[in-house]
Design an enzyme around this catalytic site. Structure first.
Site, PDB file in Angstrom:
ATOM      1  N   TYR A   1      32.815  29.104  27.787  1.00  0.00           N
ATOM      2  CA  TYR A   1      31.636  28.229  27.806  1.00  0.00           C
ATOM      3  C   TYR A   1      30.457  28.946  27.122  1.00  0.00           C
ATOM      4  CZ  TYR A   1      34.775  25.513  30.653  1.00  0.00           C
ATOM      5  OH  TYR A   1      35.878  24.812  31.086  1.00  0.00           O
TER       6      TYR A   1
ATOM      7  N   GLN B   1      27.749  27.731  40.897  1.00  0.00           N
ATOM      8  CA  GLN B   1      28.065  28.218  39.548  1.00  0.00           C
ATOM      9  C   GLN B   1      27.336  27.356  38.513  1.00  0.00           C
ATOM     10  OE1 GLN B   1      32.001  27.820  37.659  1.00  0.00           O
ATOM     11  NE2 GLN B   1      31.955  30.038  37.342  1.00  0.00           N
TER      12      GLN B   1
HETATM   13  C1  FNR Z   1      39.507  26.465  37.821  1.00  0.00           C
HETATM   14  N1  FNR Z   1      38.818  27.620  37.411  1.00  0.00           N
HETATM   15  C2  FNR Z   1      37.450  27.556  37.234  1.00  0.00           C
HETATM   16  N2  FNR Z   1      36.744  28.686  36.911  1.00  0.00           N
HETATM   17  C3  FNR Z   1      35.402  28.670  36.848  1.00  0.00           C
HETATM   18  O1  FNR Z   1      34.790  29.705  36.589  1.00  0.00           O
HETATM   19  N3  FNR Z   1      34.713  27.510  37.091  1.00  0.00           N
HETATM   20  C4  FNR Z   1      35.345  26.349  37.390  1.00  0.00           C
HETATM   21  O2  FNR Z   1      34.683  25.327  37.648  1.00  0.00           O
HETATM   22  C5  FNR Z   1      36.762  26.350  37.421  1.00  0.00           C
HETATM   23  N4  FNR Z   1      37.454  25.211  37.651  1.00  0.00           N
HETATM   24  C6  FNR Z   1      38.809  25.252  37.932  1.00  0.00           C
HETATM   25  C7  FNR Z   1      39.467  24.093  38.368  1.00  0.00           C
HETATM   26  C8  FNR Z   1      40.796  24.155  38.744  1.00  0.00           C
HETATM   27  C9  FNR Z   1      41.462  22.923  39.282  1.00  0.00           C
HETATM   28  C10 FNR Z   1      41.488  25.374  38.655  1.00  0.00           C
HETATM   29  C11 FNR Z   1      42.911  25.472  39.113  1.00  0.00           C
HETATM   30  C12 FNR Z   1      40.865  26.504  38.187  1.00  0.00           C
HETATM   31  C13 FNR Z   1      39.481  28.926  37.451  1.00  0.00           C
HETATM   32  C14 FNR Z   1      39.512  29.451  38.895  1.00  0.00           C
HETATM   33  O3  FNR Z   1      38.217  29.751  39.378  1.00  0.00           O
HETATM   34  C15 FNR Z   1      40.373  30.713  39.006  1.00  0.00           C
HETATM   35  O4  FNR Z   1      39.844  31.734  38.201  1.00  0.00           O
HETATM   36  C16 FNR Z   1      41.816  30.440  38.601  1.00  0.00           C
HETATM   37  O5  FNR Z   1      42.313  29.281  39.258  1.00  0.00           O
HETATM   38  C17 FNR Z   1      42.724  31.602  38.924  1.00  0.00           C
HETATM   39  O6  FNR Z   1      42.725  31.854  40.306  1.00  0.00           O
HETATM   40  P1  FNR Z   1      43.975  31.400  41.228  1.00  0.00           P
HETATM   41  O7  FNR Z   1      44.087  29.925  41.161  1.00  0.00           O
HETATM   42  O8  FNR Z   1      45.189  32.068  40.649  1.00  0.00           O
HETATM   43  O9  FNR Z   1      43.626  31.911  42.602  1.00  0.00           O
END
Ligand code: FNR
Length: 371
Positions: free
Chosen positions: A184, A99
């Site tokens: 972002y 990403q």
């Molecule tokens: C994230 N999320 C996130 N999204 C993204 O696009 N890039 C990233 O680097 C991150 N970093 C990140 C760190 C942590 C610790 C969390 C918990 C979340 C969002 C993540 O990709 C996701 O969209 C959300 O966590 C929702 O999905 P879940 O956790 O409900 O399965």
């Protein structure tokens, strides 16, 4: 009959099931924002044969970083660090996309030698950035009023995305995902709450989408369309984001992206703010609505359980589902879902920064739970 465990195609790659590792910032790099042994171990634990992993938000330039400890892909050492991660993931038979991330106004001067962060317009995001204090410990600080980019700077930042894509390719990744979600830089250009420009990059949607689409074109130039993806969060408010017409804005993006034959469009569903669960009170832009406009595969993310993942796949509103928090605490998440095993709960205190605790010490079901 499970649809989660049927094979599918992502760009040129056959994947054997629909359970994807969501991109997750964990702030565990070595010095120089370089992925080290700990990250190699973390990704290896989450890689299994035929799976698709999306590696965490990774800064395309020294000015892109919002959270100290997050990785970059703009130096040789970072590229070498990522190559070790990729090689380990490939050895387990999984695919991994990187990403590509620019924090824009969410970046912080303390992470870039005192320079102001850049953004489409000089409007502050009211989230926190993470910097290091004098002793090197992580510290949450308010984000600052950014500097509005001059028009001549925009192609230079697009070029940073291109160079990062080039480095990702040299590191051996299988593809790249543009981080256009969560407030972002590309999202800041796209939504009219953060973009007040009056030049070719602001105003009507054709202009506000220009930055995102030029970034996609830069990535496609390096990788070809079928190994490039885009992540958007059409209903996300994280990063003080707002748009006066989300349906029109994100619908336009989904349609324009059809030009490139992308690997997938990754959509964060409305019930998530960053990673907090939300009650759904208003109709919102989601996989279901965008899937009618975007002609390639849709990866849905945000608050999914095994059951709700099965439902969205069965309904035909998504092709794959990405899991974040449950994949943190269950390194063998696809296998647990497949076998119907109970899930380990996650500890949010160890989400961001720290050591192996809460990072590489979650057991998979075959191993004894750590004491
Ligand atoms: C994230 N999320 C996130 N999204 C993204 O696009 N890039 C990233 O680097 C991150 N970093 C990140 C760190 C942590 C610790 C969390 C918990 C979340 C969002 C993540 O990709 C996701 O969209 C959300 O966590 C929702 O999905 P879940 O956790 O409900 O399965």
């Amino acid at each position: 009959m499970s649809t989660l465990f049927t094979p599918t195609q992502v760009g040129p790659y056959a994947v054997s099931h629909r359970v994807v590792l969501a991109p997750l910032t964990r702030m565990r790099t070595d010095a120089g924002d370089v992925p080290g042994d700990l990250m190699v171990q973390y990704y290896t634990q989450r890689a299994s044969k035929g799976a698709l992993l999306i590696a965490e938000a990774t800064a395309v330039s020294p000015r892109a970083i919002a959270y100290a400890g997050a990785p970059g892909i703009h130096t040789d050492a970072q590229q070498r660090g990522w190559k070790r991660v990729v090689d380990a993931v490939h050895a387990r038979g999984a695919r991994i996309f990187l990403q590509l991330w620019h924090g824009g106004r969410q970046a912080h001067p303390d992470n870039m030698g005192g320079e102001l962060p850049i953004a489409p317009s000089a409007i502050r995001s009211e989230e926190k950035a993470v910097v290091r204090d004098a002793a090197g410990a992580f510290l949450e600080v308010d984000q600052v009023v950014p500097r509005a980019m001059a028009a001549v700077e925009i192609p230079l930042v697009i070029e940073e995305f291109r160079q990062a894509a080039e480095r990702a390719k040299q590191a051996g990744f299988d593809g790249v995902e543009l981080h256009a979600a969560n407030g972002y830089l590309p999202d800041q250009f796209l939504q009219d709450g953060s973009n007040l420009r009056t030049d070719a990059y602001g105003g009507p949607i054709e202009n506000r989408a220009r930055f995102l689409l030029e970034a996609v074109e830069a990535l496609v130039g390096v990788w070809g369309g079928d190994r490039v993806a885009v992540r958007i969060s059409p209903s996300g408010k994280f990063g003080t984001m707002s748009d006066s017409d989300p349906v029109g804005t994100f619908g336009y993006v989904a349609e324009q992206l059809n030009r490139y034959g992308l690997a997938y469009l990754h959509v964060v569903e409305p019930r998530i703010r960053g990673y907090e669960d939300l009650a759904l009170d208003a109709p919102a832009v989601a996989s279901k609505s965008l899937g009618g406009l975007f002609k390639g595969p849709i990866v849905a993310a945000g608050g999914f359980s095994r059951e709700s993942a099965e439902q969205i796949l069965a309904a035909g509103d998504a092709d794959l589902v990405a899991f974040g928090r449950f994949f943190i605490s269950n390194p063998d998440l696809p296998e647990r879902f497949r076998l119907g095993l109970p899930l380990t709960t996650y500890d949010r205190n160890t989400f961001y920064g720290g050591d192996h605790r809460g990072y590489t010490d979650y057991a998979s079901h075959r191993e004894p739970m750590p004491a």
